[in-house]
Design an enzyme around this catalytic site. Structure first.
Site, PDB file in Angstrom:
ATOM      1  N   ASP A  85       0.807  -1.143  -0.090  1.00 32.96           N
ATOM      2  CA  ASP A  85      -0.152  -0.002   0.023  1.00 32.96           C
ATOM      3  C   ASP A  85       0.946   1.217  -0.019  1.00 32.96           C
ATOM      4  O   ASP A  85       0.419   2.305  -0.710  1.00 32.96           O
ATOM      5  CB  ASP A  85      -0.958   0.099   1.235  1.00 32.96           C
ATOM      6  CG  ASP A  85      -0.263   0.203   2.594  1.00 32.96           C
ATOM      7  OD1 ASP A  85       0.752  -0.663   2.889  1.00 32.96           O
ATOM      8  OD2 ASP A  85      -0.568   1.229   3.466  1.00 32.96           O
ATOM      9  N   ASP A  88       5.734   0.359   3.541  1.00 34.57           N
ATOM     10  CA  ASP A  88       5.986  -0.912   4.216  1.00 34.57           C
ATOM     11  C   ASP A  88       5.797  -1.982   3.190  1.00 34.57           C
ATOM     12  O   ASP A  88       5.491  -1.849   2.092  1.00 34.57           O
ATOM     13  CB  ASP A  88       4.999  -1.097   5.287  1.00 34.57           C
ATOM     14  CG  ASP A  88       3.555  -0.834   5.048  1.00 34.57           C
ATOM     15  OD1 ASP A  88       3.221  -0.873   3.991  1.00 34.57           O
ATOM     16  OD2 ASP A  88       2.793  -0.322   5.860  1.00 34.57           O
ATOM     17  N   TYR A 236      -5.944   0.465   8.795  1.00 35.61           N
ATOM     18  CA  TYR A 236      -7.107   0.742   7.829  1.00 35.61           C
ATOM     19  C   TYR A 236      -8.125   0.492   8.733  1.00 35.61           C
ATOM     20  O   TYR A 236      -8.670  -0.298   8.037  1.00 35.61           O
ATOM     21  CB  TYR A 236      -6.567   0.099   6.591  1.00 35.61           C
ATOM     22  CG  TYR A 236      -5.515   0.593   5.769  1.00 35.61           C
ATOM     23  CD1 TYR A 236      -5.649   1.932   5.296  1.00 35.61           C
ATOM     24  CD2 TYR A 236      -4.111   0.126   5.889  1.00 35.61           C
ATOM     25  CE1 TYR A 236      -4.720   2.539   4.562  1.00 35.61           C
ATOM     26  CE2 TYR A 236      -2.985   0.669   5.043  1.00 35.61           C
ATOM     27  CZ  TYR A 236      -3.244   1.992   4.470  1.00 35.61           C
ATOM     28  OH  TYR A 236      -2.341   2.430   3.793  1.00 35.61           O
ATOM     29  N   GLU A 476       5.462   9.650   3.313  1.00 31.10           N
ATOM     30  CA  GLU A 476       5.367   8.385   2.907  1.00 31.10           C
ATOM     31  C   GLU A 476       4.393   8.375   1.721  1.00 31.10           C
ATOM     32  O   GLU A 476       3.300   9.210   1.671  1.00 31.10           O
ATOM     33  CB  GLU A 476       4.689   7.438   3.796  1.00 31.10           C
ATOM     34  CG  GLU A 476       4.307   6.156   3.704  1.00 31.10           C
ATOM     35  CD  GLU A 476       4.072   5.311   4.581  1.00 31.10           C
ATOM     36  OE1 GLU A 476       4.221   4.061   4.612  1.00 31.10           O
ATOM     37  OE2 GLU A 476       3.666   5.757   5.773  1.00 31.10           O
TER      38      GLU A 476
END
Length: 499
Positions: A85, A88, A236, A476
């Site tokens: 995603d 990571d 999430y 990120e």
């Protein structure tokens, strides 16, 4: 003073030159400060850097290697593939499905002008849908995550070196997840439209699966973060509930199948699923606004009178984000960036920009406008706002910083991304252990591998951006930041004659 013939001629030429330059700069829409076509190409290449599984021979992000080749094996299911995603090495099904829906919507609305990038965009979609088909292969079961996020985040290692547990998590009848299931159905349905002309067999496979997955989502209701709270939260969590996804999923299935059953479902359930709620944040968690815009198209373009109310619902969203409008509730930075929240704010910038451009397209087709408390908002105004947001992202901001890696002269060099920050397998074939990578994560050195096209979380409320690798909120990248931007950039590249 008398003018010679040559002086008169020179004066005329200079006047003509000035007039031409002056009129072009003000009236010719083809003069753009940004190379939207280049940005479009890069926004799609980015997805190759996020690929999990066995990489294809035409992989362009060449510093990446094969990874996670045994995902699902312990559970006797094939879950190889899909996308990481963000920075990571976990595969989260909820944001991956939303990413797929938005990539598909980008192609559905603006694929006609993408030219040579259309095939690349479809390949980005297919990398996700091939995985989602695997994750939904068993009826009434969806595999929604691969990898233990807590243990993954305790390491700073390349996906190619991963040795953290590749735990598999699922939803089923006993542990429902209407949110992630309905979003997965939306993704499969939207993708079926993106492939309808080029691969009708694949398109039919996708829509059949979408129908089945949506039935499961609707029949066994519940939020997936109830049963999987320890696993998916706070990463999430489904904060907005699952009603928005049921409405969104039904809207996409109506669009993909033209089955009146879905239109009836929307008519009967729309209000209880939150059609008229005043929320104005569109992203991986909350789909209400997207559903309103999508359903308003059926009224505006397809003349479906039963969906008349969705024009009003969509207009309410538009009025909430127009700077200075009487109903505006949106916040902007001093430099003009839409600001929703400090953590990965750029996702709301890209998703909102896409919705503004899509809605402008529908309004133009219907010869209609938006009325915000007596102020008329034209499609042209919506396009201008969207363009301003994209331009800010690409470098028109107080820092003169492009927030897309690899685009422009100045862009983030220390993004919060494991694979980008550590030396590639080609450069450093030996394994880099779990904790060994933290010395790199905490260093000031630029990332050795350029994750071309990655859009980071972006600046803070005061237009500041420190470019620090440890700052995941601002530094990120994520797939769901890029996905709606693909459509917005395609529109802008075309409108300025770059495609």
């Amino acid at each position: 003073m008398a003018f010679s013939f040559s002086s008169c001629l020179l004066f005329l030429l200079l006047s003509l030159s000035f007039f031409t330059t002056h009129s072009q700069s003000h009236h010719n829409p083809r003069i753009a400060k940004h190379n939207y076509r280049d940005a479009l190409s890069k926004s799609i290449i980015f997805f190759e850097g996020q690929r999990s599984g066995k990489l294809p021979s035409n992989q362009r992000m060449s510093w990446r290697g094969d990874s996670a080749l045994f995902d699902g094996l312990a559970m006797h299911v094939d879950l190889v593939g899909g996308y990481y995603d963000a920075g990571d090495n976990v595969k989260f099904g909820f944001p991956m499905a939303f990413t797929t829906t938005m990539l598909s919507w980008s192609v559905i609305e603006f694929g006609g002008v993408m030219k040579g990038e259309l095939q690349n965009a479809r390949e980005a979609i297919r990398w996700a849908t091939d995985y989602l088909l695997k994750a939904t292969a068993h009826p009434d079961t969806i595999y929604v995550q691969v990898g233990d996020a807590e243990k993954d985040h305790a390491c700073w290692e390349r996906p190619e070196d991963m040795d953290t547990p590749r735990s598999v998590f699922k939803i089923d009848k006993n542990n429902p997840g209407s949110d992630v299931a309905a979003e997965t159905a939306a993704a499969l349905a939207a993708a079926s439209l993106a492939f309808r002309k080029t691969d009708p067999t694949y398109s039919k496979t996708l829509v059949r699966r979408a129908i089945r997955v949506f039935q499961f989502a609707d029949k066994y209701r519940g939020a997936y973060s109830n049963g999987l709270k320890a696993i998916v939260c706070p990463f999430y969590c489904s904060y907005s509930g699952y009603q928005d996804e049921l409405l969104w999923g039904a809207a996409w299935l109506h669009k993909a199948t033209k089955n009146p059953m879905y239109l009836n479902y929307i008519k009967v359930n729309g209000q209880t699923l939150g059609a008229a709620e005043s929320d104005n944040t569109f992203g991986w968690d909350n789909k209400h606004v997207g559903a309103r815009i999508l359903l308003s198209k059926e009224f505006l373009v397809r003349k479906m009178e039963t969906l008349h109310d969705y024009k009003g619902h969509a207009d309410n969203f538009i009025c909430s984000v127009i700077p200075g409008a009487s109903f505006s509730s949106a916040q902007y930075t001093p430099g003009g960036l839409l600001f929703k929240m400090g953590d990965s704010n750029m996702q709301y910038v890209t998703s909102t920009s896409f919705l503004l451009l899509a809605y402008a397209k529908y309004l133009t087709k219907a010869h209609m406008v938006v009325n915000c408390g007596g102020t008329t908002i034209t499609p042209k105004r919506l396009r201008a706002i969207a363009k301003n947001q994209v331009d800010y992202l690409l470098g028109d901001n107080p820092l003169k910083m492009s927030y897309m890696v690899g685009y422009g002269e100045r862009y983030p060099k220390r993004i919060h991304h494991r694979g980008s920050s550590l030396p590639s397998i080609d450069v450093h074939p030996g394994k880099i252990q779990c904790s060994a990578g933290f010395s790199v994560m905490n260093s000031e050195s630029p990332n050795p591998n350029v994750l071309v096209g990655a859009v980071v979380g972006g600046p803070d409320l005061h237009d500041r951006f420190p470019d620090e690798r440890s700052d995941y909120e601002q530094s990120e990248p994520a797939t769901y930041i890029n996905a709606p931007l693909v459509g917005a950039l395609a529109y802008l590249a075309h409108s300025f004659g770059q495609l």
